[in-house]
Design a protein around this motif. Structure first.
Motif, mmCIF file in Angstrom:
data_model
loop_
_atom_site.group_PDB
_atom_site.id
_atom_site.type_symbol
_atom_site.label_atom_id
_atom_site.label_comp_id
_atom_site.label_asym_id
_atom_site.label_seq_id
_atom_site.Cartn_x
_atom_site.Cartn_y
_atom_site.Cartn_z
ATOM 1 N N PHE A 104 -36.694 52.830 70.551
ATOM 2 C CA PHE A 104 -37.799 53.089 69.571
ATOM 3 C C PHE A 104 -37.410 52.522 68.254
ATOM 4 C CE2 PHE A 104 -40.341 56.036 72.251
ATOM 5 C CZ PHE A 104 -39.332 56.497 73.165
ATOM 6 N N GLN B 45 -43.218 59.416 75.940
ATOM 7 C CA GLN B 45 -41.848 59.849 75.257
ATOM 8 C C GLN B 45 -42.325 59.654 73.806
ATOM 9 O OE1 GLN B 45 -38.927 57.000 77.042
ATOM 10 N NE2 GLN B 45 -37.483 58.524 76.393
ATOM 11 N N GLY C 235 -33.688 56.637 74.504
ATOM 12 C CA GLY C 235 -33.953 57.565 75.588
ATOM 13 C C GLY C 235 -33.727 57.089 77.030
ATOM 14 N N PHE D 120 -34.990 53.697 61.451
ATOM 15 C CA PHE D 120 -34.272 54.208 62.408
ATOM 16 C C PHE D 120 -34.387 53.556 63.908
ATOM 17 C CE2 PHE D 120 -32.428 57.493 60.254
ATOM 18 C CZ PHE D 120 -33.074 58.046 59.145
ATOM 19 N N THR E 149 -35.116 53.071 77.085
ATOM 20 C CA THR E 149 -36.370 53.081 76.191
ATOM 21 C C THR E 149 -35.858 52.863 74.970
ATOM 22 O OG1 THR E 149 -37.445 54.462 77.691
ATOM 23 C CG2 THR E 149 -38.517 54.346 75.688
ATOM 24 N N TYR F 35 -38.388 53.224 64.430
ATOM 25 C CA TYR F 35 -39.210 54.108 63.494
ATOM 26 C C TYR F 35 -38.993 53.580 61.782
ATOM 27 C CZ TYR F 35 -39.802 57.317 67.326
ATOM 28 O OH TYR F 35 -39.861 57.826 68.468
ATOM 29 N N GLU G 204 -36.152 63.318 75.811
ATOM 30 C CA GLU G 204 -35.375 63.346 74.770
ATOM 31 C C GLU G 204 -35.001 62.016 74.061
ATOM 32 O OE1 GLU G 204 -31.921 65.863 75.086
ATOM 33 O OE2 GLU G 204 -31.984 66.120 72.952
ATOM 34 N N GLN G 205 -35.097 61.979 72.760
ATOM 35 C CA GLN G 205 -34.586 60.594 72.108
ATOM 36 C C GLN G 205 -33.417 60.882 71.433
ATOM 37 O OE1 GLN G 205 -37.725 58.614 70.092
ATOM 38 N NE2 GLN G 205 -39.008 59.045 71.434
ATOM 39 N N MET H 105 -34.811 69.836 72.006
ATOM 40 C CA MET H 105 -36.159 69.633 72.863
ATOM 41 C C MET H 105 -36.641 70.570 73.777
ATOM 42 S SD MET H 105 -37.048 66.388 75.355
ATOM 43 C CE MET H 105 -36.549 67.363 76.414
ATOM 44 N N HIS I 64 -39.747 67.815 69.761
ATOM 45 C CA HIS I 64 -38.540 67.684 69.325
ATOM 46 C C HIS I 64 -38.486 68.465 67.932
ATOM 47 C CE1 HIS I 64 -35.844 64.917 71.115
ATOM 48 N NE2 HIS I 64 -36.896 64.044 71.114
ATOM 49 N N LEU J 138 -41.986 59.865 58.647
ATOM 50 C CA LEU J 138 -41.408 58.827 59.644
ATOM 51 C C LEU J 138 -42.787 58.390 60.352
ATOM 52 C CD1 LEU J 138 -38.825 61.119 61.159
ATOM 53 C CD2 LEU J 138 -38.469 58.733 60.725
ATOM 54 N N GLN K 89 -39.176 55.189 57.977
ATOM 55 C CA GLN K 89 -39.287 56.305 57.225
ATOM 56 C C GLN K 89 -39.267 56.159 55.712
ATOM 57 O OE1 GLN K 89 -35.922 59.168 56.862
ATOM 58 N NE2 GLN K 89 -37.328 61.009 57.230
ATOM 59 N N PHE L 33 -31.266 59.380 68.164
ATOM 60 C CA PHE L 33 -31.265 58.581 66.891
ATOM 61 C C PHE L 33 -30.137 57.781 66.396
ATOM 62 C CE2 PHE L 33 -35.804 59.427 65.495
ATOM 63 C CZ PHE L 33 -36.153 60.349 66.262
ATOM 64 N N GLY L 34 -30.382 56.479 65.985
ATOM 65 C CA GLY L 34 -29.230 55.932 65.102
ATOM 66 C C GLY L 34 -29.234 56.600 63.854
ATOM 67 N N PRO L 35 -28.201 55.756 63.025
ATOM 68 C CA PRO L 35 -27.916 56.476 61.902
ATOM 69 C C PRO L 35 -28.909 55.806 60.785
ATOM 70 C CG PRO L 35 -26.272 54.767 62.394
ATOM 71 C CD PRO L 35 -26.964 54.820 63.440
#
Lengths: 108, 114
Positions: B33, A94, B95, B91, B31, B35, B102-103, A48, A33, B43, B37, B105-107
């Motif tokens: 995730f 992933q 996906g 965050f 899926t 994270y 590909e992922q 990506m 990415h 991150l 930061q 992201f939220g805000p």
């Protein structure tokens, strides 16, 4: 040594200049990415890619899986391109690993 | 307009308090995730789930952090008790592993622990 190295860490340029940000990684990956983060803002995936080259407007990303290297290019840069750009290779199915980011500032 | 949502967007709390952050993944994504930061660390992955089952939480301090997916539309990250060093932006991303790695992201939730 970090698994993902980006260069440069900081970049300041004038509007209109051609910008290149490089990413080298040491882990095996399935894809990669390029992420963009504006100050105080969220994270947006720009690209990506798993091989070759992709282009969206003024942005171009390339990757060479054998050489474990990817580049992000911005043509005709604009002040609104000012942001942090993060390289994030995808390990396995992933799982992302992250570069430290490149802070880009485009001056008018 | 499918997107990942996170609540709250900002949270200020005192050391020792419990903090719960919520994430709604994009409908149909299997899926999720979490994270974190920070300025110092950048991150880093805390945990991720596939089909609601935890697959990897090795990035998460186990003594105070917990992550769950009560159902397919909600993921939670809890910190109890919170500490000032937990101050960060958290965050969530989702996906669809079956289609693409590909992922999205939220805000983010900006957490400040005083």
């Amino acid at each position: 040594k970090n698994e993902v190295e980006q260069s440069p860490q900081n970049l300041t340029a004038q509007e209109g200049e051609f910008i290149t940000i490089n990413c080298s990684y040491s882990v095996g990956i399935s894809a990669l990415h390029w992420l963009q983060q504006h100050p105080g803002g969220g994270i947006v995936s720009l690209f990506m890619l798993s091989s070759g080259k992709k282009k969206h407007g003024r942005l171009i990303a390339t990757i060479n899986i054998q050489e474990k290297h990817s580049s992000l290019h911005i043509t005709a840069s604009h002040p609104r391109d000012s942001a942090v750009y993060i390289c994030a290779p995808i390990q396995g199915a992933q799982k992302l690993v992250f570069g430290q980011g490149t802070r880009l500032t485009i001056n008018p | 307009d499918a997107r990942v949502t996170q609540t709250p967007r900002h949270k200020v709390t005192e050391m020792g308090q419990e903090v719960t952050m919520r994430c709604q993944p994009i409908l149909g994504h299997n899926t999720v995730f979490w994270y974190r930061q920070t300025m110092m660390q950048g991150l880093e992955l805390l945990a991720y789930f596939r089909n609601r089952a935890p697959l990897d939480d090795s990035g998460m301090p186990k003594d105070r952090f917990s992550a769950e997916m009560p159902d397919a539309t909600l993921a939670t990250l809890k910190i109890q008790p919170s500490e000032p060093r937990d101050s960060a932006v958290y965050f969530c991303a989702s996906g669809d592993r079956g289609r693409t790695p590909e992922q999205f992201f939220g805000p983010g939730t900006r957490l400040t622990v005083l």
